[in-house]
Design a protein around this motif. Structure first.
Motif, PDB file in Angstrom:
ATOM      1  N   SER A  79       0.817  -1.205   0.000  1.00 26.49           N
ATOM      2  CA  SER A  79       0.000   0.000   0.000  1.00 26.49           C
ATOM      3  C   SER A  79       0.857   1.264   0.000  1.00 26.49           C
ATOM      4  O   SER A  79       0.331   2.377  -0.027  1.00 26.49           O
ATOM      5  N   ARG A 134       3.935   3.211  -2.045  1.00 29.16           N
ATOM      6  CA  ARG A 134       4.765   3.271  -3.240  1.00 29.16           C
ATOM      7  C   ARG A 134       6.250   3.260  -2.878  1.00 29.16           C
ATOM      8  O   ARG A 134       7.057   2.593  -3.525  1.00 29.16           O
ATOM      9  N   LYS A 148      -7.206   0.086   0.162  1.00 35.50           N
ATOM     10  CA  LYS A 148      -5.839   0.636   0.127  1.00 35.50           C
ATOM     11  C   LYS A 148      -4.820  -0.421  -0.281  1.00 35.50           C
ATOM     12  O   LYS A 148      -3.879  -0.135  -1.039  1.00 35.50           O
ATOM     13  N   ARG A 167      -6.751  -3.717 -14.311  1.00 36.27           N
ATOM     14  CA  ARG A 167      -5.430  -3.086 -14.332  1.00 36.27           C
ATOM     15  C   ARG A 167      -4.420  -3.967 -15.049  1.00 36.27           C
ATOM     16  O   ARG A 167      -3.530  -3.470 -15.747  1.00 36.27           O
ATOM     17  N   LEU A 177      -6.977   6.653  -7.841  1.00 37.56           N
ATOM     18  CA  LEU A 177      -7.912   5.521  -7.783  1.00 37.56           C
ATOM     19  C   LEU A 177      -8.838   5.582  -6.570  1.00 37.56           C
ATOM     20  O   LEU A 177     -10.040   5.342  -6.683  1.00 37.56           O
ATOM     21  N   LEU A 178      -8.291   5.901  -5.424  1.00 35.85           N
ATOM     22  CA  LEU A 178      -9.097   5.892  -4.207  1.00 35.85           C
ATOM     23  C   LEU A 178     -10.035   7.090  -4.119  1.00 35.85           C
ATOM     24  O   LEU A 178     -10.839   7.181  -3.187  1.00 35.85           O
ATOM     25  N   THR A 208      -2.996   6.027 -10.955  1.00 33.27           N
ATOM     26  CA  THR A 208      -2.992   5.239  -9.729  1.00 33.27           C
ATOM     27  C   THR A 208      -3.257   6.067  -8.478  1.00 33.27           C
ATOM     28  O   THR A 208      -4.020   5.654  -7.598  1.00 33.27           O
ATOM     29  N   GLU A 209      -2.649   7.245  -8.399  1.00 35.70           N
ATOM     30  CA  GLU A 209      -2.806   8.061  -7.197  1.00 35.70           C
ATOM     31  C   GLU A 209      -4.199   8.666  -7.079  1.00 35.70           C
ATOM     32  O   GLU A 209      -4.528   9.272  -6.051  1.00 35.70           O
ATOM     33  N   TYR A 260      -5.647  -0.206  -4.533  1.00 30.09           N
ATOM     34  CA  TYR A 260      -4.578   0.756  -4.788  1.00 30.09           C
ATOM     35  C   TYR A 260      -3.199   0.087  -4.788  1.00 30.09           C
ATOM     36  O   TYR A 260      -2.394   0.288  -5.703  1.00 30.09           O
ATOM     37  N   SER A 320     -12.104  -4.465  -5.579  1.00 32.83           N
ATOM     38  CA  SER A 320     -10.641  -4.502  -5.685  1.00 32.83           C
ATOM     39  C   SER A 320     -10.183  -5.574  -6.658  1.00 32.83           C
ATOM     40  O   SER A 320      -9.294  -5.338  -7.495  1.00 32.83           O
ATOM     41  N   CYS A 322     -10.928  -4.689 -10.142  1.00 30.42           N
ATOM     42  CA  CYS A 322      -9.938  -3.690 -10.537  1.00 30.42           C
ATOM     43  C   CYS A 322      -8.605  -4.353 -10.886  1.00 30.42           C
ATOM     44  O   CYS A 322      -7.963  -3.976 -11.866  1.00 30.42           O
TER      45      CYS A 322
END
Length: 281
Positions: free
Chosen positions: A62, A64, A101, A182, A154-155, A151-152, A105, A175, A178
């Motif tokens: 979760s 990066r 998360k 993805r 998505l939430l 990506t940043e 994500y 999720s 997704c």
């Protein structure tokens, strides 16, 4: 310990990931990463004692920065040619926010970051779930948003806001859907590097977690899925590894951006057979 070898990275040192590692890790350097260093070290030691060259590491998918640090460590041993992502939390393990998360994500970040470094000829599998196939239909717009939203962001999508997510199972299903989308989107980018990526959506696979579920408050539902499936039994980690080995090997060189549902026919029965919600009304 030799340097400049092909490197395979495992994130999430559970039974499925370990089984896949045994199939594809011989003669390569296996980096075994888990949220728990104790678990990573235990698995890495077991694989080392079975003849594999291993290193243990920690990763929080979760984050990066945590994924980037893992990639840097893996690259110190050679080119990353394989990625096995088995990291995640189940709907029984965490609240809605944590499921999104980590599973939504976190998986998206992991695929993105490894897609920027994967070697030519490399391949990856990420473990999704049968649950994503029981979410029901999404609109074309919703599917595209899950597949391609930066990506940043998505939430921040409306569909994953608390008011629109019923419970942890719904968060998990979103999720996992997704994840599959993805993978399709990332496959187009990985292809430009000469690499491939696919997902596997297992059903009930016997692991310590699955045994906990079978013996817990959700056990009746689990047993009903097993008994009502066309195959009539749960699966094993080695059976998932059979599919992953094909996907990550040269024999799977024509396969990318695909999801492989292997759930004993539970999803088929859910939509069209004895497990259909219509049967319990």
């Amino acid at each position: 310990m030799s340097k400049n070898k092909d490197v395979v990275v495992l994130t999430g040192a559970g039974l499925i990931g370990v089984a896949i590692s045994r199939r594809v890790g011989a003669g390569k350097h296996l980096v075994v990463a888990d949220l728990s260093m104790e678990n990573a070290e235990r698995v890495a030691k077991d694989l080392y004692n079975a003849g594999f060259e291993t290193t243990a590491a920690t990763v929080d998918i979760s984050s990066r920065k945590s994924i980037q640090a893992l990639i840097k460590e893996a690259q110190s041993f050679g080119e990353i040619t394989g990625v096995i992502n088995g990291a995640g939390v189940s709907p029984s393990q965490a609240p809605i926010e944590a499921v999104l998360k980590v599973d939504l994500y976190g998986t998206a970040v992991l695929l993105e970051e490894f897609g920027q470094v994967i070697a030519e000829g490399g391949s990856a599998v990420t473990i999704s779930s049968q649950s994503g196939h029981r979410l029901g239909s999404l609109s074309e717009e919703e599917s595209e948003l899950l597949a391609t939203t930066p990506t940043e962001e998505l939430l921040n999508l409306e569909m994953v806001q608390a008011k629109n997510v019923k419970d942890t199972l719904h968060a998990y299903q979103l999720s996992k859907r997704c994840n599959v989308l993805r993978v399709m989107s990332e496959a187009t980018k990985w292809g430009k590097r000469g690499a491939r990526i696919n997902s596997i959506s297992p059903g009930i696979i016997i692991t310590p977690l699955a045994n906990d579920e079978l013996n817990g408050p959700r056990g009746e539902g689990y047993r009903r899925m097993i008994d009502g499936s066309p195959v009539g039994r749960a699966g094993t980690a080695d059976e998932v590894a059979n599919v992953a080995e094909l996907l990550m090997s040269d024999r799977g060189s024509f396969i990318s951006g695909s999801d492989f549902l292997m759930d004993a026919g539970v999803t088929a029965s859910y939509w069209y057979g004895d497990l259909s919600p219509k049967m319990f009304k």
